[in-house]
Enzyme design. Structure first.
Site, short mmCIF file in Angstrom:
data_model
loop_
_atom_site.label_atom_id
_atom_site.label_comp_id
_atom_site.label_asym_id
_atom_site.label_seq_id
_atom_site.Cartn_x
_atom_site.Cartn_y
_atom_site.Cartn_z
N ASP A 9 -47.09 -15.71 -6.58
CA ASP A 9 -48.47 -15.97 -6.98
C ASP A 9 -49.34 -15.01 -6.17
O ASP A 9 -48.91 -14.51 -5.12
CB ASP A 9 -48.81 -17.43 -6.67
CG ASP A 9 -50.29 -17.70 -6.76
OD1 ASP A 9 -50.89 -17.34 -7.79
OD2 ASP A 9 -50.85 -18.26 -5.79
N ASP A 11 -53.45 -15.14 -5.59
CA ASP A 11 -54.54 -15.76 -4.81
C ASP A 11 -54.05 -17.03 -4.09
O ASP A 11 -53.53 -17.94 -4.72
CB ASP A 11 -55.72 -16.09 -5.72
CG ASP A 11 -56.24 -14.85 -6.45
OD1 ASP A 11 -56.09 -13.73 -5.90
OD2 ASP A 11 -56.79 -14.99 -7.55
N ASP A 17 -57.71 -16.97 -1.23
CA ASP A 17 -58.30 -17.38 -2.51
C ASP A 17 -59.80 -17.61 -2.31
O ASP A 17 -60.27 -17.74 -1.18
CB ASP A 17 -57.64 -18.68 -2.99
CG ASP A 17 -57.80 -18.87 -4.49
OD1 ASP A 17 -58.45 -18.03 -5.14
OD2 ASP A 17 -57.27 -19.87 -5.01
N THR A 52 -49.75 -13.96 -11.94
CA THR A 52 -51.05 -14.49 -11.54
C THR A 52 -51.96 -14.87 -12.70
O THR A 52 -52.06 -14.15 -13.69
CB THR A 52 -51.76 -13.48 -10.59
OG1 THR A 52 -53.05 -13.97 -10.25
CG2 THR A 52 -51.89 -12.11 -11.21
N ASN A 53 -52.61 -16.02 -12.58
CA ASN A 53 -53.67 -16.43 -13.52
C ASN A 53 -54.96 -15.74 -13.12
O ASN A 53 -55.39 -15.87 -11.98
CB ASN A 53 -53.90 -17.95 -13.45
CG ASN A 53 -52.79 -18.77 -14.08
OD1 ASN A 53 -51.91 -18.24 -14.74
ND2 ASN A 53 -52.85 -20.07 -13.88
N CYS A 101 -49.26 -18.02 -21.59
CA CYS A 101 -49.01 -17.25 -20.36
C CYS A 101 -49.72 -17.82 -19.13
O CYS A 101 -49.36 -17.48 -18.01
CB CYS A 101 -49.34 -15.78 -20.56
SG CYS A 101 -50.98 -15.40 -21.19
N ARG A 102 -50.70 -18.67 -19.31
CA ARG A 102 -51.38 -19.22 -18.13
C ARG A 102 -50.48 -20.25 -17.46
O ARG A 102 -50.04 -21.22 -18.08
CB ARG A 102 -52.72 -19.86 -18.53
CG ARG A 102 -53.50 -20.37 -17.33
CD ARG A 102 -54.88 -20.92 -17.73
NE ARG A 102 -55.43 -21.74 -16.66
CZ ARG A 102 -56.11 -21.26 -15.61
NH1 ARG A 102 -56.36 -19.97 -15.52
NH2 ARG A 102 -56.55 -22.06 -14.67
N ASP A 128 -49.16 -21.38 -4.11
CA ASP A 128 -49.89 -22.42 -3.38
C ASP A 128 -50.32 -23.57 -4.27
O ASP A 128 -50.85 -24.56 -3.78
CB ASP A 128 -51.14 -21.82 -2.71
CG ASP A 128 -52.17 -21.38 -3.72
OD1 ASP A 128 -51.82 -20.57 -4.61
OD2 ASP A 128 -53.32 -21.85 -3.66
#
Ligand code: MG
Length: 185
Positions: A9, A11, A17, A52-53, A101-102, A128
């Site tokens: 991941d 952030d 983040d 990553t989103n 995809c999210r 996280d």
């Protein structure tokens, strides 16, 4: 077939983040020890791929070009520290866009799997958020590690409510990389 893959991941895992999203390189701050964690994974033969989103794109807070720019700089910094990110897969959509995809949807990991023929049963996801852990399970990854450098307290509670838990909870990405190297060498 690519084995020893670690999905990261971004952030809250690699960089700090922000509730206001990361909109440019100036706002991107590596978390302590994350550069060395990626270096250590690379030196131990692991392939690292960022998953990553980035709904900031759909929210019009950042353009795709600006997002790509951040990733170019991030990879440059990681490389000059002796690490390597093989690729970055991101979801630009909104939470209610109903995309596949999210995270926690497994779409990004499946995109990576198709592109690089990854053995997912031997792959590990580090993040996280509870979304990262659920994404790893949904995608069929062999392991899921949570780092405490983001919203881990809330995330662990949400996971517990679903009867789920990470395989390991790490202080940070460096701690996670030690665990991965020791258990998946
Ligand atoms: Mg995160």
């Amino acid at each position: 077939m690519l084995r020893k893959v670690v999905f990261l991941d971004r952030d809250g895992t690699i960089n700090k983040d922000s509730p206001n999203y990361i909109k440019n390189w100036e706002e991107f701050k590596f978390l302590p020890r994350s550069l060395n964690a990626i270096k250590q994974l690379t030196l131990n033969g692991f392939t690292t791929i960022v998953i990553t989103n980035q709904s900031a794109v759909a929210r019009m807070l950042i353009s795709l070009q600006e997002l790509e720019q951040i990733h170019t700089m991030m990879r440059k910094m990681i490389q000059s520290n002796g690490g390597k990110i093989k690729d970055v897969f991101y979801c630009p959509h909104m939470p209610d866009d109903d995309c596949d995809c999210r995270k926690p949807q497994p779409g990004l990991i499946h995109q990576a799997q198709k592109k690089y023929h990854i053995d997912l049963s031997a792959a590990i996801m580090v993040g996280d958020s509870d979304r990262d852990i659920v994404c790893a399970r949904n995608a069929g990854c062999g392991g899921a590690v949570m780092v405490k450098t983001g919203n881990s307290r809330k995330a662990q509670r949400r996971l517990a409510e679903k009867g789920s838990a990470p395989d390991f909870v790490a202080v940070d990405l460096y701690d996670a990389s030690n665990w991965i190297i020791n258990t998946h060498a």
